[in-house]
Design a protein around this motif. Structure first.
Motif, PDB file in Angstrom:
ATOM      1  N   PHE A   1      -3.484  12.313  23.186  1.00  0.00           N
ATOM      2  CA  PHE A   1      -2.191  12.666  23.766  1.00  0.00           C
ATOM      3  C   PHE A   1      -1.197  11.521  23.665  1.00  0.00           C
ATOM      4  O   PHE A   1      -0.019  11.708  23.936  1.00  0.00           O
ATOM      5  CB  PHE A   1      -2.352  13.076  25.236  1.00  0.00           C
ATOM      6  N   ALA A   2      -1.679  10.339  23.300  1.00  0.00           N
ATOM      7  CA  ALA A   2      -0.766   9.204  23.185  1.00  0.00           C
ATOM      8  C   ALA A   2      -0.123   9.131  21.805  1.00  0.00           C
ATOM      9  O   ALA A   2       0.653   8.227  21.540  1.00  0.00           O
ATOM     10  CB  ALA A   2      -1.503   7.911  23.489  1.00  0.00           C
ATOM     11  N   GLN A   3      -0.440  10.085  20.921  1.00  0.00           N
ATOM     12  CA  GLN A   3       0.114  10.022  19.569  1.00  0.00           C
ATOM     13  C   GLN A   3       1.642   9.996  19.592  1.00  0.00           C
ATOM     14  O   GLN A   3       2.271   9.230  18.871  1.00  0.00           O
ATOM     15  CB  GLN A   3      -0.387  11.204  18.735  1.00  0.00           C
ATOM     16  N   GLY A   4       2.238  10.832  20.442  1.00  0.00           N
ATOM     17  CA  GLY A   4       3.692  10.853  20.554  1.00  0.00           C
ATOM     18  C   GLY A   4       4.234   9.500  20.962  1.00  0.00           C
ATOM     19  O   GLY A   4       5.275   9.055  20.468  1.00  0.00           O
ATOM     20  N   GLU A   5       3.525   8.808  21.831  1.00  0.00           N
ATOM     21  CA  GLU A   5       3.999   7.507  22.294  1.00  0.00           C
ATOM     22  C   GLU A   5       3.766   6.437  21.237  1.00  0.00           C
ATOM     23  O   GLU A   5       4.514   5.472  21.161  1.00  0.00           O
ATOM     24  CB  GLU A   5       3.332   7.148  23.619  1.00  0.00           C
ATOM     25  N   LEU A   6       2.714   6.612  20.433  1.00  0.00           N
ATOM     26  CA  LEU A   6       2.539   5.689  19.303  1.00  0.00           C
ATOM     27  C   LEU A   6       3.712   5.841  18.342  1.00  0.00           C
ATOM     28  O   LEU A   6       4.233   4.857  17.808  1.00  0.00           O
ATOM     29  CB  LEU A   6       1.217   5.960  18.581  1.00  0.00           C
ATOM     30  N   VAL A   7       4.129   7.096  18.137  1.00  0.00           N
ATOM     31  CA  VAL A   7       5.292   7.358  17.290  1.00  0.00           C
ATOM     32  C   VAL A   7       6.515   6.636  17.852  1.00  0.00           C
ATOM     33  O   VAL A   7       7.259   5.959  17.135  1.00  0.00           O
ATOM     34  CB  VAL A   7       5.555   8.882  17.198  1.00  0.00           C
ATOM     35  N   LEU A   8       6.684   6.766  19.155  1.00  0.00           N
ATOM     36  CA  LEU A   8       7.816   6.130  19.837  1.00  0.00           C
ATOM     37  C   LEU A   8       7.775   4.614  19.652  1.00  0.00           C
ATOM     38  O   LEU A   8       8.768   3.988  19.260  1.00  0.00           O
ATOM     39  CB  LEU A   8       7.731   6.486  21.324  1.00  0.00           C
ATOM     40  N   LEU A   9       6.615   4.042  19.918  1.00  0.00           N
ATOM     41  CA  LEU A   9       6.465   2.586  19.809  1.00  0.00           C
ATOM     42  C   LEU A   9       6.711   2.144  18.374  1.00  0.00           C
ATOM     43  O   LEU A   9       7.399   1.148  18.124  1.00  0.00           O
ATOM     44  CB  LEU A   9       5.061   2.181  20.266  1.00  0.00           C
ATOM     45  N   GLY A  10       6.187   2.904  17.409  1.00  0.00           N
ATOM     46  CA  GLY A  10       6.384   2.566  16.003  1.00  0.00           C
ATOM     47  C   GLY A  10       7.864   2.540  15.644  1.00  0.00           C
ATOM     48  O   GLY A  10       8.346   1.597  14.999  1.00  0.00           O
ATOM     49  N   ALA A  11       8.588   3.562  16.098  1.00  0.00           N
ATOM     50  CA  ALA A  11      10.012   3.637  15.786  1.00  0.00           C
ATOM     51  C   ALA A  11      10.751   2.442  16.379  1.00  0.00           C
ATOM     52  O   ALA A  11      11.600   1.827  15.717  1.00  0.00           O
ATOM     53  CB  ALA A  11      10.588   4.944  16.318  1.00  0.00           C
ATOM     54  N   TYR A  12      10.430   2.084  17.619  1.00  0.00           N
ATOM     55  CA  TYR A  12      11.115   0.945  18.246  1.00  0.00           C
ATOM     56  C   TYR A  12      10.764  -0.365  17.548  1.00  0.00           C
ATOM     57  O   TYR A  12      11.588  -1.273  17.451  1.00  0.00           O
ATOM     58  CB  TYR A  12      10.765   0.865  19.736  1.00  0.00           C
ATOM     59  N   LEU A  13       9.524  -0.464  17.059  1.00  0.00           N
ATOM     60  CA  LEU A  13       9.145  -1.673  16.330  1.00  0.00           C
ATOM     61  C   LEU A  13       9.962  -1.810  15.060  1.00  0.00           C
ATOM     62  O   LEU A  13      10.466  -2.885  14.732  1.00  0.00           O
ATOM     63  CB  LEU A  13       7.650  -1.641  15.993  1.00  0.00           C
ATOM     64  N   VAL A  14      10.115  -0.690  14.335  1.00  0.00           N
ATOM     65  CA  VAL A  14      10.931  -0.720  13.119  1.00  0.00           C
ATOM     66  C   VAL A  14      12.338  -1.176  13.474  1.00  0.00           C
ATOM     67  O   VAL A  14      12.919  -2.051  12.818  1.00  0.00           O
ATOM     68  CB  VAL A  14      10.975   0.672  12.454  1.00  0.00           C
ATOM     69  N   TYR A  15      12.877  -0.614  14.545  1.00  0.00           N
ATOM     70  CA  TYR A  15      14.222  -0.973  14.990  1.00  0.00           C
ATOM     71  C   TYR A  15      14.304  -2.460  15.303  1.00  0.00           C
ATOM     72  O   TYR A  15      15.197  -3.175  14.833  1.00  0.00           O
ATOM     73  CB  TYR A  15      14.576  -0.143  16.221  1.00  0.00           C
ATOM     74  N   ALA A  16      13.327  -2.942  16.078  1.00  0.00           N
ATOM     75  CA  ALA A  16      13.371  -4.342  16.510  1.00  0.00           C
ATOM     76  C   ALA A  16      13.237  -5.291  15.329  1.00  0.00           C
ATOM     77  O   ALA A  16      13.954  -6.290  15.233  1.00  0.00           O
ATOM     78  CB  ALA A  16      12.260  -4.603  17.525  1.00  0.00           C
TER      79      ALA A  16
END
Lengths: 297, 385
Positions: free
Chosen positions: A37-52
């Motif tokens: 169920f954390a897959q969506g949050e991994l997606v979120l974290l990944g996107a923010y990492l790319v941004y950062a």
């Protein structure tokens, strides 16, 4: 007609992103029999990492590559520190752990980056390709292309590489896999690494123009659940088909339902994909391509 | 054609000679017959606890301040819902992520029946439960066809479909702005305001405490009775080994649907109380997070126990309140919405996630497990094992 074509392309693009997220679900489920169920949050974290990373001097492709590597590490770390302790525990407990992780990651992201909308910073930005009288977003085209390449890589991996075959064997029967010398524990770790890496890529396309980066993106990813379920939780091919179907249904319902059937209420497209999923499950309890479990006494 | 065999009369086990000693019989924990095994309150200790609880019930609202009373009221309401979820998930092993939807169903039913149709609480509270049970009955067949995680995801789907309905059935739910839910009323007697209806010097929190705790007690005893009798045994058999249960004659279909119906009844009744306590409800209160909260309650409290559900509810209700109270003292936490640093909400959610993970990894039996260990330790002291 060009309206329709545009919606279809949009739908397939969204569907490709859903397919990528759903693949994350499938790869973890296939090897460890747990829905992450954390897959969506991994997606979120990944996107923010790319941004950062992109905010520093790194060029965009490099920041994506680095984010993918970091997310693979995150996936590996989660498996190593938390989920490995849960081997042999009831599935329900493991699933709840992933829900707990999901909540933690979402709050960590909002604690670090706040609740403001941000632009991912992809180089193609708002460019459009002229098509008919309206044109389509470059994002859609790149999404579909990239998703197709990754999905192809997936199938090659599962069919022709040692690690991929080992993963399939583990999914089939853990004990038998152990008996023939497959390191089941490292297969679990690999599955989580791949889930993390693929989450970063899905994150890029989920938050690229016209979407924005926001902690609520983690919830958007929940809509990939129907995709994974529709195809069957243990079928990568099903995940892809499910993703595209769900993306198409969502975009087409969003485009046409307000005129065709306004009595269904606002934002019906959110509920529509879940209704579709429930409908499919009534007819086929293991999804369209899922393996039917056989009960043995 | 089924062959009916003549059944021998149920044999009562002969009382053990020890049981004739009245003193021994009264010692808590000495079981001399099957009836003792099944007893709700066993021995002197059990009945002392009951008497103590009754005394506490009357004394608490007079002694405790409004902050703690509101924590307890929320605990009681959440506890009822958590007991329902525990019957489904803890006892029957069917994972549901849709409990929040049933709460919402109950709350809106209460709002409609009590607010728009002006029915008394004696009607809307059971009616809310029945509406929940009915929808649970409709959802039950999914439980028959689906196994494990597929079922969890369908119940997840229920939350989203439910949210859509709550947002769009404006005549009943008031749409995104939500609607008012009336206080529990019978013929002008307002249970949430005993001050103006009976002239007793009691605040809203105190009145509601007196109203809601007997309902919690009723719900807990009913759940305990279900758990220790035939249906409860069937639930647990299905949870532990479904096929084996079917082979020894447990009707899987019937008991799975029954578990869904009972659990939804509890959830919807709790939802009705929740709405009535809050006075105003919006669709956002019955989202996925609220469903997850109930799952967290039974994990923290103890899966498969009734008192654990209440303990877990207390814990999950209490922690955010405590964090809120302590937040000025914690560094990097902003108290106001726009301030710099981590907001209290974010910190609370983070703690919530950490709690779920820690309990599952280190104490899978929850608070009930800790309690049981403690009790064994004290009982067998000085011999630890």
């Amino acid at each position: 007609m060009s309206d329709f074509l545009q919606l279809v392309i949009q739908g397939v693009a969204l569907g490709s992103v859903y397919a990528l997220i759903a693949l994350g679900f499938v790869i973890v489920y296939k090897s460890t029999e747990v829905i992450n169920f954390a897959q969506g949050e991994l997606v979120l974290l990944g996107a923010y990492l790319v941004y950062a990373l992109n905010q520093t001097a790194l060029p965009f492709p490099a920041s994506v590559a680095l984010a993918v590597a970091i997310m693979a590490g995150v996936g590996w770390g989660i498996e190593r520190t938390i989920l490995r302790r849960m081997v042999g525990k009831p599935t329900f407990a493991v699933v709840m752990i992933t829900i707990g992780l999901a909540i933690m990651i979402r709050q960590l992201v909002s604690a670090v980056w706040g609740f403001d909308d941000r632009l991912l910073g992809e180089p193609w930005a708002a460019a459009r390709i002229p098509l008919g009288d309206l044109g389509i977003n470059v994002t859609s085209v790149i999404t579909i292309a990239a998703a197709s390449v990754i999905l192809a890589l997936f199938f090659v991996f599962f069919r022709f590489t040692r690690a991929g075959v080992g993963m399939r064997a583990t999914a089939l029967d853990q004990e038998a896999a152990l008996a023939v010398g497959i390191p089941v524990h490292s297969v679990f770790a690999q599955a989580w690494m791949i889930a993390g890496a693929i989450a970063a890529i899905a994150g890029v396309f989920l938050t690229a123009f016209p979407a924005t980066l926001h902690p609520a993106v983690g919830f958007t990813a929940l809509r990939a659940f129907p995709a994974a379920i529709l195809g069957g939780l243990d079928s990568p091919g099903g995940a892809v088909l499910g993703g595209v179907v769900v993306g198409l249904v969502e975009v087409l319902v969003q485009g046409y339902q307000p005129q065709v059937a306004p009595w269904l209420g606002n934002n019906f497209h959110v509920a529509a994909t879940y209704l579709l999923m429930i409908g499919v499950l009534v007819v086929r309890p293991y999804g369209l391509f899922g393996t039917r479990e056989v009960e043995r006494v | 054609m089924t062959l009916q065999l003549p059944r021998p009369a149920p044999r009562r086990s002969a009382p053990s000679p020890l049981a004739t000693l009245p003193l021994l019989r009264r010692i808590d924990g000495l079981r001399t017959g099957y009836a003792d095994e099944l007893a709700l309150f066993r021995g002197v200790g059990g009945w002392t606890i009951v008497a103590g609880l009754a005394l506490l019930y009357l004394a608490t609202p007079l002694v405790v301040d409004d902050f703690w009373l509101s924590v307890m009221n929320f605990t009681a309401i959440a506890g009822i819902a958590a007991i329902g979820l525990n019957l489904l998930t803890g006892f029957t092993g069917q994972v549901s992520l849709g409990h929040g939807f049933f709460l919402g169903l109950g709350a809106y039913t209460a709002g409609y029946l009590g607010g728009d149709l002006h029915l008394p609480v004696l009607v809307w509270l059971p009616a809310a439960g029945l509406v929940g049970a009915l929808v649970g009955l409709l959802a039950g067949p999914f439980a028959l066809r689906l196994r494990g995680l597929y079922l969890a995801i369908v119940t997840l789907g229920l939350v989203f479909v439910g949210e859509h309905l709550f947002l769009n059935l404006r005549q009943i739910t008031g749409g995104p702005q939500g609607r008012v839910v009336p206080s529990p009323l019978i013929d002008g007697l307002n249970f949430a305001d005993l001050h103006s209806s009976l002239g007793l010097p009691l605040s809203r929190e105190q009145s509601f405490f007196l109203f809601v705790f007997p309902i919690l007690a009723l719900a807990a005893i009913a759940a305990k009775n279900i758990a220790r009798s035939r249906p409860g045994r069937a639930f647990q058999a299905i949870r532990d080994r479904e096929i084996a249960a079917a082979i020894i004659g447990v009707d899987r279909a019937r008991y799975k649907v029954a578990a869904f119906v009972v659990s939804s009844f509890y959830a919807a009744a709790a939802g009705a109380l929740y709405g009535s306590y809050l006075r105003h409800i919006t669709p956002g209160q019955f989202d996925l997070l609220s469903s997850i909260q109930f799952v967290a309650m039974i994990i923290v409290g103890g899966v498969g126990t009734v008192y654990g559900s209440i303990a877990g509810a207390f814990f999950v209700v209490l922690v955010p309140r405590v964090v809120e109270g302590l937040s000025p003292a914690i560094p990097f936490v902003s108290h106001s919405a726009g301030g710099s640093g981590v907001s209290v909400f974010v910190l609370n959610q983070l703690l919530f996630g950490v709690l779920i993970v820690l309990f599952l990894v280190f104490e899978p039996l929850g608070l009930a497990g800790i309690w049981a260990r403690l009790r064994t330790y004290v009982r067998t002291w000085p011999f630890s094992y």
